[in-house]
Write a protein that holds these residues in place. Structure first.
Motif, mmCIF file in Angstrom:
data_model
loop_
_atom_site.group_PDB
_atom_site.id
_atom_site.type_symbol
_atom_site.label_atom_id
_atom_site.label_comp_id
_atom_site.label_asym_id
_atom_site.label_seq_id
_atom_site.Cartn_x
_atom_site.Cartn_y
_atom_site.Cartn_z
ATOM 1 N N GLY A 1 0.862 -1.181 0.000
ATOM 2 C CA GLY A 1 0.000 0.000 0.000
ATOM 3 C C GLY A 1 0.897 1.229 0.000
ATOM 4 O O GLY A 1 1.929 1.258 0.678
ATOM 5 N N LEU A 2 0.534 2.241 -0.781
ATOM 6 C CA LEU A 2 1.415 3.401 -0.911
ATOM 7 C C LEU A 2 1.245 4.331 0.298
ATOM 8 O O LEU A 2 0.193 4.364 0.932
ATOM 9 C CB LEU A 2 1.117 4.148 -2.213
ATOM 10 N N ILE A 3 2.307 5.049 0.586
ATOM 11 C CA ILE A 3 2.317 5.930 1.761
ATOM 12 C C ILE A 3 2.542 7.358 1.301
ATOM 13 O O ILE A 3 3.557 7.658 0.673
ATOM 14 C CB ILE A 3 3.430 5.505 2.745
ATOM 15 N N ASP A 4 1.566 8.229 1.588
ATOM 16 C CA ASP A 4 1.720 9.645 1.246
ATOM 17 C C ASP A 4 2.138 10.346 2.537
ATOM 18 O O ASP A 4 1.320 10.599 3.422
ATOM 19 C CB ASP A 4 0.401 10.205 0.698
ATOM 20 N N CYS A 5 3.439 10.635 2.659
ATOM 21 C CA CYS A 5 3.999 10.996 3.977
ATOM 22 C C CYS A 5 4.059 12.500 4.251
ATOM 23 O O CYS A 5 4.642 12.906 5.258
ATOM 24 C CB CYS A 5 5.379 10.355 4.140
ATOM 25 N N HIS A 6 3.448 13.331 3.394
ATOM 26 C CA HIS A 6 3.459 14.786 3.657
ATOM 27 C C HIS A 6 2.243 15.403 2.977
ATOM 28 O O HIS A 6 2.264 15.639 1.766
ATOM 29 C CB HIS A 6 4.764 15.394 3.123
ATOM 30 N N THR A 7 1.182 15.627 3.733
ATOM 31 C CA THR A 7 0.016 16.295 3.148
ATOM 32 C C THR A 7 -0.560 17.324 4.117
ATOM 33 O O THR A 7 -0.318 17.272 5.321
ATOM 34 C CB THR A 7 -1.135 15.328 2.763
ATOM 35 N N HIS A 8 -1.319 18.233 3.519
ATOM 36 C CA HIS A 8 -2.100 19.208 4.290
ATOM 37 C C HIS A 8 -3.544 19.053 3.798
ATOM 38 O O HIS A 8 -4.111 19.967 3.235
ATOM 39 C CB HIS A 8 -1.632 20.635 4.014
ATOM 40 N N LEU A 9 -4.116 17.864 3.970
ATOM 41 C CA LEU A 9 -5.399 17.551 3.318
ATOM 42 C C LEU A 9 -6.593 18.268 3.920
ATOM 43 O O LEU A 9 -7.643 18.328 3.299
ATOM 44 C CB LEU A 9 -5.668 16.037 3.422
ATOM 45 N N ILE A 10 -6.420 18.777 5.159
ATOM 46 C CA ILE A 10 -7.601 19.333 5.826
ATOM 47 C C ILE A 10 -7.560 20.862 5.794
ATOM 48 O O ILE A 10 -6.727 21.500 6.454
ATOM 49 C CB ILE A 10 -7.690 18.814 7.277
ATOM 50 N N TYR A 11 -8.434 21.425 4.982
ATOM 51 C CA TYR A 11 -8.497 22.889 4.896
ATOM 52 C C TYR A 11 -9.840 23.322 4.301
ATOM 53 O O TYR A 11 -10.522 22.525 3.651
ATOM 54 C CB TYR A 11 -7.349 23.419 4.020
ATOM 55 N N GLY A 12 -10.176 24.577 4.521
ATOM 56 C CA GLY A 12 -11.392 25.128 3.917
ATOM 57 C C GLY A 12 -11.021 25.925 2.675
ATOM 58 O O GLY A 12 -9.893 26.380 2.508
ATOM 59 N N GLY A 13 -11.989 26.109 1.804
ATOM 60 C CA GLY A 13 -11.852 27.000 0.647
ATOM 61 C C GLY A 13 -10.977 26.447 -0.462
ATOM 62 O O GLY A 13 -10.653 25.257 -0.501
#
Ligand code: NIG
Ligand code: FE
Length: 407
Positions: A65-77
């Motif tokens: 399973g792939l690992i996305d190790c740097h995200t800022h997925l939670i935001y508005g707008g």
């Protein structure tokens, strides 16, 4: 021995060590027992015994399973209007300085309800899952006040419950200086260190800082690292993205798991990372989107054996990217990684960046049964293809979490 699932008619990219490249096994079989991988090898050598269910992989490629190790997925707008400005020559830095950029997302995130944030992030995460992602790291950092940072952490927890995907959580309170602390960034750092870190340390895994002239200085970064370490958090850092601030070396001194971006890191910085085993997280999406010119020193990372991870950096301002597979392609075309290094970057090296090397990131006995099946003949196709979705099935801890309509 009885197994729950037997996957066959596949080749397997086991990714078991960086020396063995893909660790490819042709005509392989994988046996799953509960939430763990029970056996991996040549189909002809598979242990006798039954499995409750057999999956025909149709000659496809099975990967961890792939690992996305740097995200800022939670935001508005959304920052689509700023994208138009970026394209006509206004710089990322100028936009942030006039109160846009990260700060405009902060306004939208403060105004969004927990439900709205969770729902939007769930949609983004589902795009990643459909491409084989089974572990994702998500950062706070669009709240920049106590209540909103807490709301984002709650959204991470909701997301984890709703999707079954592992969500590793990073507190990035030191992402930008909020408007109400303009010209008082030290006072904001005090709030981060004395109030937020003690309150949130039990809920998150790591702390991160955006160390840059438009964000926080090296001494401020150090204060956050000290507070984080006192509260048992592992360190990661946004370092040398737009200039060389020395943040990667500082983070390495704190035993950081990763330093991320690194376009401007110098040889001494790379050496320090190597000495402390800090992983380089490469973010070609942000480099591409901001139309940067200077690429990270890939040859130095190779020479000093610094593990290279690759990630989407999914965020509204510098990398509105919802495709980990496209990042494999860009890691090769823009940063000159080999397709093999790119796949290592979202498997065996991505788990190093998260400190999860004993749990996932490779196909081997005893690891969690996180797996992705792709309709490709060779692993290089994963990095070669631009757009479309090659992924046909995804398992998280032995349970199917995605199956393509047409396999
Ligand atoms: O990783 N560099 C800082 N943070 C993000 C961008 C955040 C934003 O622009 O909203 C990044 O590129
Ligand atoms: Fe980032």
């Amino acid at each position: 021995m009885k197994y729950d699932v037997r996957i066959e008619n596949i080749s397997a990219a086991t990714m078991t060590s960086t020396e063995s490249g893909y660790g490819l096994i042709d005509d392989a079989a994988v046996l799953v027992q509960g939430d763990k991988i029970g056996w991996v090898g040549k189909r002809s050598e598979a242990p006798a015994g039954t499995a409750d269910k057999t999956v025909d992989g149709n000659g496809g490629l099975l990967t961890p399973g792939l690992i996305d190790c740097h995200t800022h997925l939670i935001y508005g707008g959304s920052r689509a209007s700023e994208f138009e400005e970026l394209l006509t020559g206004t710089s990322y830095t100028e936009i942030l300085k006039r109160g846009g950029g990260i700060l405009s997302t902060v306004r939208d995130t403060r105004n969004a309800s927990l439900e709205e944030l969770t729902k939007a992030a769930n949609r983004r995460l589902s795009s990643l899952i459909k491409e084989g992602v089974t572990t994702v790291e998500i950062k706070t950092g669009y709240g920049l006040d106590f209540e909103t940072e807490r709301k984002i952490i709650q959204a991470m927890k909701n997301l984890e419950k709703q999707t079954d995907i592992t969500v590793k959580k990073t507190f990035l309170g030191a992402h930008a200086v909020p408007r109400e602390y303009e010209k008082k960034s030290d006072a904001y750092i005090e709030l981060v260190c004395n109030k937020m870190i003690p309150a949130f340390a039990g809920d998150v895994d790591y702390a991160d800082v955006f160390c840059e002239s438009i964000a926080f200085s090296l001494p401020q970064t150090k204060r956050v690292f000290e507070a984080a370490q006192q509260h048992g958090l592992k360190i990661r850092v946004h370092a040398e993205q737009l200039s060389n601030m020395g943040a990667a070396s500082l983070a390495s001194e704190f035993g950081a798991l990763s330093a991320d971006h690194l376009e401007y890191i110098d040889e001494a910085g790379v050496r320090n990372m190597a000495d402390r085993g800090t992983t380089a997280v490469l973010l070609p999406g942000a480099f591409y989107f901001l139309r940067e010119k200077k690429i990270p020193p890939i040859d130095l990372f190779r020479r000093y054996s610094v593990p290279m991870a690759v990630s989407t950096d999914s965020n509204p301002g510098s990398s509105p990217c919802l495709s980990i597979l496209l990042m494999l392609n860009m890691a090769c075309t823009l940063f000159h990684l080999t397709p093999e290094e790119a796949l290592q970057g979202v498997t065996i090296n991505a788990v190093k960046a998260l400190g999860l090397e004993n749990e996932c990131g490779t196909l081997e006995k005893g690891k969690t049964a996180d797996m992705a099946l792709f309709n490709v003949k060779s692993p290089a196709e994963l990095a070669y293809t631009m757009g479309g979705n090659l992924c046909v099935k995804v398992w998280k801890a032995g349970k199917p979490v995605f199956s393509a309509a047409v396999e």
